[in-house]
Design an enzyme around this catalytic site. Sequence first.
Site, PDB file in Angstrom:
ATOM      1  N   ASN A 143      16.923 -65.459  79.303  1.00 14.61           N
ATOM      2  CA  ASN A 143      17.286 -67.700  78.414  1.00 14.61           C
ATOM      3  C   ASN A 143      18.038 -68.187  79.606  1.00 14.61           C
ATOM      4  O   ASN A 143      19.379 -68.235  80.321  1.00 14.61           O
ATOM      5  CB  ASN A 143      18.392 -67.048  77.281  1.00 14.61           C
ATOM      6  CG  ASN A 143      19.042 -67.939  77.003  1.00 14.61           C
ATOM      7  OD1 ASN A 143      18.784 -69.689  77.559  1.00 14.61           O
ATOM      8  ND2 ASN A 143      19.488 -67.754  75.516  1.00 14.61           N
ATOM      9  N   ASP A 164      17.464 -78.441  81.165  1.00 13.30           N
ATOM     10  CA  ASP A 164      16.280 -79.616  80.478  1.00 13.30           C
ATOM     11  C   ASP A 164      15.841 -78.722  79.589  1.00 13.30           C
ATOM     12  O   ASP A 164      14.907 -78.536  79.594  1.00 13.30           O
ATOM     13  CB  ASP A 164      15.543 -79.549  81.936  1.00 13.30           C
ATOM     14  CG  ASP A 164      14.842 -80.405  82.024  1.00 13.30           C
ATOM     15  OD1 ASP A 164      14.861 -81.730  80.559  1.00 13.30           O
ATOM     16  OD2 ASP A 164      12.882 -81.015  82.065  1.00 13.30           O
TER      17      ASP A 164
END
Length: 280
Positions: A143, A164
Amino acid sequence: MLSYRHSFHAGNHADVLKHIVQLLILQSLKQKEKGFLYLDTHSGVGRYSLLSAESEKTGEYLEGVARLWERNDLPEEVAFYINELKKINRGEKLKYYAGSPLLAVQQLREQDRAILTELHPNDFPLLRQEFAKAKNVVTKRENGFQQLKSALPPKERRGFVLIDPPYELKEDYELVVKAIEEGYKRFATGTYAIWYPVVLRQHTKRIVRGLQETGIRKILQIELAVRPDSDQRGMTASGMIVINPPWQLESQMKKILPYLTDVLVPEGTGSWMVEWITPE
Ligand SMILES: C[S@@+](CC[C@H](N)C(=O)[O-])C[C@H]1O[C@@H](n2cnc3c(N)ncnc32)[C@H](O)[C@@H]1O
């Protein structure tokens, strides 16, 4: 839920803005000899074929990077970005687009390193393969938001973090702010950039308000719109919010955004802005 695939969007106007800002930040870090860490929390695959079925389906790059490809009046900052793409195209024709990790790895020197994370089960193996032989590059199927805790502060004490996310989940609008808080706590002198889309303006405002509430100073917002805000479906604009931007970034973007707006939006519906969310 991981349904977003960047291959449908590679090279669109949002990528153009994001990657020009990204390269300007990296260029500025390279003005000092000391090495730095580049952390890309949401990497995608690194390299995209613009002849793929996904790309052909949307044709988004035709209204993005393709509008700059053959121009001979590019401002130097934009020319630098196009030249980096020419390196992977090896010829005159635009066939491939470099995502943020590839553009960044092309900039690294011996003393610099990169951590690239991507969660998608199909995209991660492509990312890993793209950089299998690259020096000083680590790819992780993890993650990206967690990296702001686990990878910071970098031992070099210099670094740039690009965040992003796909924003397919509304919680991403809050997670980016939380990630900045976590990163900043550990590494207050780093440069951070959050990419954001404008689909509904109120979501973008949530990021801006959230960042103002953190009390962090020196936050610059850079945006390029292809259409005015709307409550219809679709992205009308995109931007980068940069914490601790290099000192030249504001003036560089004020110089090139009028050009980019004219060339990327010949229909005349475009606009741009560069504003401090919180100054020094
Ligand atoms: C907008 S794309 C990234 C594009 C890339 N940064 C570029 O500019 O070339 C977002 C990527 O984040 C991935 N992703 C989504 N959630 C993630 C998470 N929590 N951690 C890491 N990657 C994630 C998606 O699979 C997708 O490939």
